[in-house]
Design a protein around this motif. Structure first.
Motif, short mmCIF file in Angstrom:
data_model
loop_
_atom_site.label_atom_id
_atom_site.label_comp_id
_atom_site.label_asym_id
_atom_site.label_seq_id
_atom_site.Cartn_x
_atom_site.Cartn_y
_atom_site.Cartn_z
N UNK A 146 0.72 -1.27 0.07
CA UNK A 146 0.15 -0.12 0.17
C UNK A 146 1.00 1.37 0.09
N UNK A 147 1.99 1.38 0.81
CA UNK A 147 2.70 2.40 1.02
C UNK A 147 3.46 2.63 -0.62
N UNK A 148 3.96 1.63 -1.23
CA UNK A 148 4.69 1.77 -2.40
C UNK A 148 3.65 2.38 -3.47
N UNK A 149 2.36 1.86 -3.44
CA UNK A 149 1.44 2.63 -4.46
C UNK A 149 1.22 3.88 -4.12
N UNK A 150 0.91 4.31 -3.07
CA UNK A 150 0.60 5.62 -2.73
C UNK A 150 1.82 6.62 -3.07
N UNK A 151 3.20 6.19 -2.71
CA UNK A 151 4.16 6.85 -2.86
C UNK A 151 4.39 7.19 -4.58
N UNK A 152 4.13 6.36 -5.24
CA UNK A 152 4.29 6.52 -6.61
C UNK A 152 3.88 7.86 -7.31
N UNK A 153 2.57 8.34 -6.71
CA UNK A 153 1.92 9.32 -7.12
C UNK A 153 2.69 10.74 -6.99
N UNK A 154 3.65 10.87 -6.14
CA UNK A 154 4.67 11.76 -5.99
C UNK A 154 5.52 12.17 -7.45
N UNK A 155 5.68 10.83 -7.98
CA UNK A 155 6.47 11.12 -9.14
C UNK A 155 5.88 11.99 -10.31
N UNK A 156 4.64 11.81 -10.69
CA UNK A 156 4.21 12.66 -11.58
C UNK A 156 3.81 13.97 -11.21
N UNK A 157 3.44 13.81 -9.73
CA UNK A 157 3.15 15.31 -9.20
C UNK A 157 4.39 16.43 -9.18
N UNK A 158 5.55 15.62 -9.17
CA UNK A 158 6.91 16.56 -9.16
C UNK A 158 6.87 17.37 -10.49
N UNK A 159 6.30 16.97 -11.61
CA UNK A 159 6.34 17.76 -12.80
C UNK A 159 5.45 19.04 -12.85
N UNK A 160 4.46 19.13 -11.85
CA UNK A 160 3.60 20.35 -11.77
C UNK A 160 3.90 21.44 -10.87
N UNK A 161 5.46 21.21 -10.27
CA UNK A 161 5.50 22.13 -9.29
C UNK A 161 6.39 23.38 -9.49
N UNK A 162 6.76 23.26 -11.01
CA UNK A 162 7.18 24.55 -11.65
C UNK A 162 8.67 24.76 -11.36
N UNK A 163 9.27 24.56 -10.05
CA UNK A 163 10.47 24.95 -9.64
C UNK A 163 11.39 23.54 -9.74
N UNK A 164 12.63 23.34 -10.50
CA UNK A 164 13.38 22.14 -10.58
C UNK A 164 13.80 21.73 -9.11
N UNK A 165 14.05 22.58 -8.21
CA UNK A 165 14.49 22.08 -6.80
C UNK A 165 13.41 21.63 -6.04
N UNK A 166 12.09 22.25 -6.28
CA UNK A 166 10.98 21.60 -5.52
C UNK A 166 10.82 20.15 -5.85
N UNK A 167 10.73 20.14 -7.36
CA UNK A 167 10.65 18.70 -7.83
C UNK A 167 11.57 17.72 -7.56
N UNK A 168 12.82 18.35 -7.38
CA UNK A 168 13.73 17.27 -6.97
C UNK A 168 13.86 16.83 -5.53
N UNK A 169 13.04 17.86 -4.60
CA UNK A 169 12.82 17.38 -3.28
C UNK A 169 11.78 16.59 -3.28
N UNK A 170 10.70 16.38 -4.01
CA UNK A 170 9.52 15.45 -4.18
C UNK A 170 10.03 14.28 -4.55
N UNK A 171 10.99 14.12 -5.64
CA UNK A 171 11.43 12.87 -6.14
C UNK A 171 12.40 12.17 -5.16
N UNK A 172 13.01 12.95 -4.34
CA UNK A 172 13.75 12.59 -3.15
C UNK A 172 12.92 11.73 -2.15
N UNK A 173 11.81 12.25 -1.99
CA UNK A 173 11.02 11.68 -1.01
C UNK A 173 10.41 10.59 -1.56
#
Length: 453
Positions: free
Chosen positions: A295-322
């Motif tokens: 369940x945790x793995x499936x929920x976590x995957x949503x962060x990957x496409x979400x990172x593309x909508x943040x506008x800032x490369x550094x914010x996106x990198x932080x989300x991808x790290x998480x």
């Protein structure tokens, strides 16, 4: 019965452990270099990246089942050593072709396919040899230690690869990859195990032996649910992560160095997961840990496409790290629990075929998913394809959530009582030259990963 020494103090296991570390470290350098070469040097499209990933994993679908039967007949140490040698030679072709300015995408396809075939045999043999190397009560501890150090390599490898990409061209990283495989083969040759290669009756047929392995998996009430969950998860995660290099390097616009940092820092979650998996199993229950991790793995995957909508490369990198941290954490908890159970419950003479049967389903879906990812990425876009993967990843947990695993405190740890049929006096020659029963055994061992996710 004499008490076994602690694994960390056992020189035989330490050599095995060292082989895992060095082989993984070299392989991780190759893993960061391959998509960079494809995306930045050869300007691969979404479809070409899908084909590349499909080539790398197609062997699990095409030869996965017979590989299990063959590995059960042969000496597993020699299978792994020769697989390492093949991988070292194949990966060395990339820097050579690049040096002569002849490198093309089809070369990457061929090299990836050859390495994939060698990896099938290596992984099946590795996951089957551990019960011959340590006592059954030490299997979970051994898997935790091996996965912990493998995750350290997965942190150091991409991070080091990202740093090296600042001073050397990506194809040169494959030289380090080849060196890692060579060191793995060397340490494998220094490990001893208790395996006696199985004698096959002359009338035994490959199809019959494959069916025995498949039957064991599909008739086991827990294994069949784990296979269903892992297959659907790999369908979803391959759909998403095939396009990850394009998301990170083109859409978000990070440099290859930061791509390596994201991949490496995410593996920290794997280290934590490998270390804490036994404790998590004791607290929530070994069986319960499997659906919770899914369940945790499936929920976590949503962060990957979400990172593309943040506008800032550094914010996106932080989300991808998480996302990478939580994903690796969940995968390692899941794998330490279910792989340890598989190794304990399976009769020794079926270990290779059991692992190969599982790999046929859970890794065999990956080349099909990689091709689908390339097609969908080309048709509907990278981010939209990843959201499709998120939905599939959440559905993947259903087989284990609605199963006896949820609420199970302790996973079964005894092999089937059915004994292996007695072999005939005539032995079938081992194509890899294993020592026949009755002769003095040579050293054996292995290195690799301990998971299927």
């Amino acid at each position: 019965m004499t008490e076994a020494p602690p694994l960390a103090a056992d020189p035989n296991f330490r050599r095995f452990w060292a082989g895992v570390t060095l082989g993984q470290l070299g392989a991780q350098l190759g893993h960061i270099a391959l998509p960079v070469v494809a995306v930045q040097l050869l300007m691969a499209s979404e479809l070409e990246l899908g084909v590349l990933n499909a080539a790398a994993t197609a062997a699990f679908l095409l030869v996965g089942l017979p590989a299990g039967a063959w590995v059960d007949r042969w000496a597993k140490r020699r299978v792994m050593i020769r697989a390492d040698v093949v991988r070292a030679v194949a990966i060395s072709a990339i820097p050579v072709l690049w040096a002569f300015d002849a490198l093309a995408m089809w070369h990457l396809y061929v090299v990836a396919a050859v390495i994939g075939v060698a990896t099938v045999f290596f992984d099946v043999a590795y996951q089957s040899v551990l019960p011959f190397l340590v006592r059954r009560e030490q299997v979970s501890d051994a898997n935790g230690k091996l996965e912990g150090v493998a995750q350290v390599a997965r942190v150091a490898g991409p991070a080091a690869g990202g740093l090296l990409l600042k001073v050397v061209s990506a194809p040169l990283l494959f030289v380090a990859d080849a060196i890692g495989y060579a060191f793995s083969a060397f340490f494998l040759s220094r490990v001893h195990d208790r395996e006696v290669p199985r004698v096959r009756a002359p009338e035994a047929r490959l199809r019959t032996e494959i069916a025995e392995g498949l039957g064991f998996v599909l008739r086991h009430r827990l294994l069949v649910r784990i296979v269903a969950c892992t297959t659907l998860s790999n369908l979803a995660f391959t759909l998403a992560f095939t396009l990850m290099p394009i998301l990170v390097l083109r859409i978000i616009g990070l440099e290859p160095f930061w791509f390596g940092v994201v991949m490496g820092a995410g593996a920290v979650g794997g280290i934590v997961g490998a270390v804490l998996a036994p404790r998590i199993g004791r607290v929530v229950g070994e069986g319960t840990a499997i659906p919770l991790a899914s369940l945790l793995g499936g929920a976590t995957l949503a962060l990957v496409p979400l990172s593309a909508s943040l506008g800032s490369p550094y914010a996106a990198m932080g989300v991808l790290l998480l996302a990478e941290f939580c994903f690796s954490f969940s995968v390692l908890v899941y794998n330490v629990m279910q792989v340890s159970m598989r190794q304990r419950i399976c009769p020794e003479h079926l270990l290779g075929r059991m692992n190969a049967s599982i790999r046929f389903f859970v890794w065999g879906i990956m080349p099909l998913s990689a091709l689908l990812s390339g097609v969908l990425g080309d048709r509907i876009g990278v981010v939209a394809t990843m959201w499709v993967a998120v939905v599939l990843a959440c559905l993947a947990a259903v087989p284990v959530v609605f199963s006896p695993l949820l609420g199970m405190k302790t996973l079964p740890d005894a092999p089937d009582a059915a004994p292996e049929p007695a072999p005939s006096a005539a032995a079938t020659p081992d194509p890899l030259g294993s020592t026949p029963p009755g002769a003095e055994r040579e050293p054996g061992g292995g290195a690799g990963d301990a998971g299927d996710r």
